[in-house]
Design a protein around this motif. Structure first.
Motif, PDB file in Angstrom:
ATOM      1  N   CYS A 119       0.939  -4.228   2.970  1.00  0.00           N
ATOM      2  CA  CYS A 119      -0.358  -3.540   3.101  1.00  0.00           C
ATOM      3  C   CYS A 119      -0.723  -2.865   1.773  1.00  0.00           C
ATOM      4  O   CYS A 119       0.131  -2.311   1.084  1.00  0.00           O
ATOM      5  CB  CYS A 119      -0.230  -2.496   4.217  1.00  0.00           C
ATOM      6  N   HIS A 168      -0.019 -11.024   2.451  1.00  0.00           N
ATOM      7  CA  HIS A 168      -0.593 -10.008   3.350  1.00  0.00           C
ATOM      8  C   HIS A 168      -1.715 -10.555   4.223  1.00  0.00           C
ATOM      9  O   HIS A 168      -1.769 -10.303   5.418  1.00  0.00           O
ATOM     10  CB  HIS A 168      -1.093  -8.806   2.568  1.00  0.00           C
ATOM     11  N   CYS A 219      -7.938  -3.111   7.846  1.00  0.00           N
ATOM     12  CA  CYS A 219      -7.187  -3.789   6.779  1.00  0.00           C
ATOM     13  C   CYS A 219      -8.165  -4.386   5.757  1.00  0.00           C
ATOM     14  O   CYS A 219      -9.212  -4.906   6.111  1.00  0.00           O
ATOM     15  CB  CYS A 219      -6.337  -4.884   7.421  1.00  0.00           C
ATOM     16  N   HIS A 254      -8.217   4.080   6.078  1.00  0.00           N
ATOM     17  CA  HIS A 254      -7.061   3.203   6.285  1.00  0.00           C
ATOM     18  C   HIS A 254      -5.729   3.954   6.149  1.00  0.00           C
ATOM     19  O   HIS A 254      -4.814   3.764   6.944  1.00  0.00           O
ATOM     20  CB  HIS A 254      -7.127   2.057   5.279  1.00  0.00           C
TER      21      HIS A 254
HETATM   22  S1  FES Z   1      -4.482  -3.478   3.588  1.00  0.00           S
HETATM   23 FE1  FES Z   1      -4.107  -4.760   5.230  1.00  0.00          FE
HETATM   24  S2  FES Z   1      -3.070  -3.443   6.604  1.00  0.00           S
HETATM   25 FE2  FES Z   1      -3.358  -2.195   4.880  1.00  0.00          FE
END
Ligand code: FES
Length: 286
Positions: A119, A168, A219, A254
Motif C-alpha cells: 500500500c 499492489h 486505495c 486513506h
Molecule cells: S494505496 Fe492501495 S491500499 Fe493503500
C-alpha cells in the motif's frame, strides 16, 4: 550546488546539493525544530504491535470462532474464510483443504498482508519508520550520514526487490474479495440461535467491515481504476461518479482508514477469542 534564498533576519542558508548522493545534507544540519522523531517512532510502534499480534493470533490456531456453544456466530477476520479442514470448529468451511497443516490463518494473511505491505501509505510509513529513508519531511535520509553504503546505491522502486511493490494494483482485486467476505461475516454476526439479534460483537463486526471497505475503496489503485485513463468523464459517467463521490473522498483519509481498519481487525479477533474461550460474555442488545 544551489542555495536557499536568503530572507532578511533568517538564519544562514543551508547549501543543498542537487543531484548529489541521495539523502541531502547530514542530520546535523536539519533545520526542523519540532519533534519530528515522534511520528515515525509511534508508527514503528504501531506497526510492530500489529505484526506481533497477528503472528500470535495466527499461531494460536484456536479460539477463532464463537459458535453455538456460546450462542453466537462470530468468525475472526484473521481466519476468514475458513479454507482448511483444521478449522471445522467454525460454522462453515469453504475450502476443506486437508493438505494444509499449519494454522489456517496463514492461508488468509498472505493476501491482506500483500495488499497492506505494498500500500502506498504503508510504504511511506515503513520507509520512514524502519528504514529512516527519510524519517520525515526536510530530514535527510539516514544513509546520507555515510553509515550505510547500501542506501547510497538506492535505486527507488525500479529494481528488485522494491519493484515488486508494483503488484499492489493486482492485490487490490483480492482485497475486494476479502472485503466482501468480511461483509458476509458481519451479516452472519446478526444470526442468533433464536433468530436475528444484535450483540456487542455484531457491532464490532459491522464497524470492522465498514473500515475495511473505506480503506479498500480509498486505495490509490482503486481511484486510478475509476478515474484513470479517461479522456472525457462524460464518456464514463459511472466511473466518474464513483471516482468523485467514493474513491477520492475516501482516498483523502486513506491513512486514517489504514489505521482504523488495522485496529478494528485486532479488536474483532481479540473479542472473538475472549468470547470463544469463555473469558467474557458477549452482551446482547436485542
Ligand atoms: S494505496 Fe492501495 S491500499 Fe493503500
Amino acid at each position: 550546488m544551489t542555495v536557499v534564498e536568503e530572507q532578511p533576519g533568517a538564519p544562514a542558508p543551508t547549501p543543498v546539493r542537487i543531484g548529489g548522493v541521495r539523502g541531502g545534507p547530514p542530520l546535523s544540519t536539519v533545520l526542523r525544530r519540532d519533534s519530528w522523531r515522534l511520528q515515525p517512532a509511534l508508527v514503528a510502534l504501531g506497526l510492530l504491535g500489529f505484526i506481533g499480534y497477528s503472528i500470535w493470533a495466527a499461531n494460536r490456531n484456536g479460539g477463532f470462532y464463537a459458535g453455538p456453544s456460546v450462542g453466537r456466530d462470530y468468525l475472526s477476520p484473521l481466519y476468514s474464510p475458513c479454507l482448511s479442514n483444521s478449522c471445522t470448529t467454525a460454522g462453515y468451511v469453504w475450502g476443506g483443504w486437508s493438505w494444509w497443516r499449519v494454522s489456517p490463518a496463514w492461508l488468509i494473511l498472505i493476501f491482506p498482508g500483500a495488499f497492506r505491505a505494498t500500500c502506498y501509505y504503508y510504504r511511506k510509513a515503513y520507509y520512514r519508520s524502519f528504514w529512516l529513508s527519510p524519517p520525515a519531511c526536510a530530514v535527510p535520509d539516514a544513509g546520507s550520514t555515510g553509515r550505510s553504503g547500501l542506501r547510497k546505491r538506492y535505486t527507488g522502486e525500479t529494481r528488485f526487490p522494491l519493484i515488486l511493490q508494483n503488484i499492489h494494483r493486482f492485490t487490490w482485486y483480492f482485497a475486494v474479495v476479502f472485503a466482501g467476505i468480511l461483509t458476509w461475516d458481519a451479516i452472519t454476526a446478526f444470526r442468533f440461535p433464536d433468530g436475528i439479534g444484535l450483540g456487542l460483537g455484531t457491532l464490532l463486526f459491522v464497524v470492522n467491515a465498514v473500515f475495511i471497505w473505506a480503506y479498500t475503496l480509498g486505495c490509490h489503485a482503486c481511484r486510478h481504476l475509476c478515474g484513470g485513463g479517461v479522456k472525457r468523464f462524460s464518456e464514463a459517467p459511472v466511473r466518474h461518479w464513483f471516482w468523485k463521490n467514493i474513491s477520492t473522498p475516501l482516498n483523502e483519509h486513506h491513512q486514517l482508514f489504514a489505521w482504523c481498519s488495522l485496529f478494528s481487525i485486532i479488536a474483532t479477533d481479540l473479542y472473538v477469542w475472549l468470547v470463544a474461550s469463555g473469558t467474557i460474555h458477549d452482551p446482547r442488545i436485542f
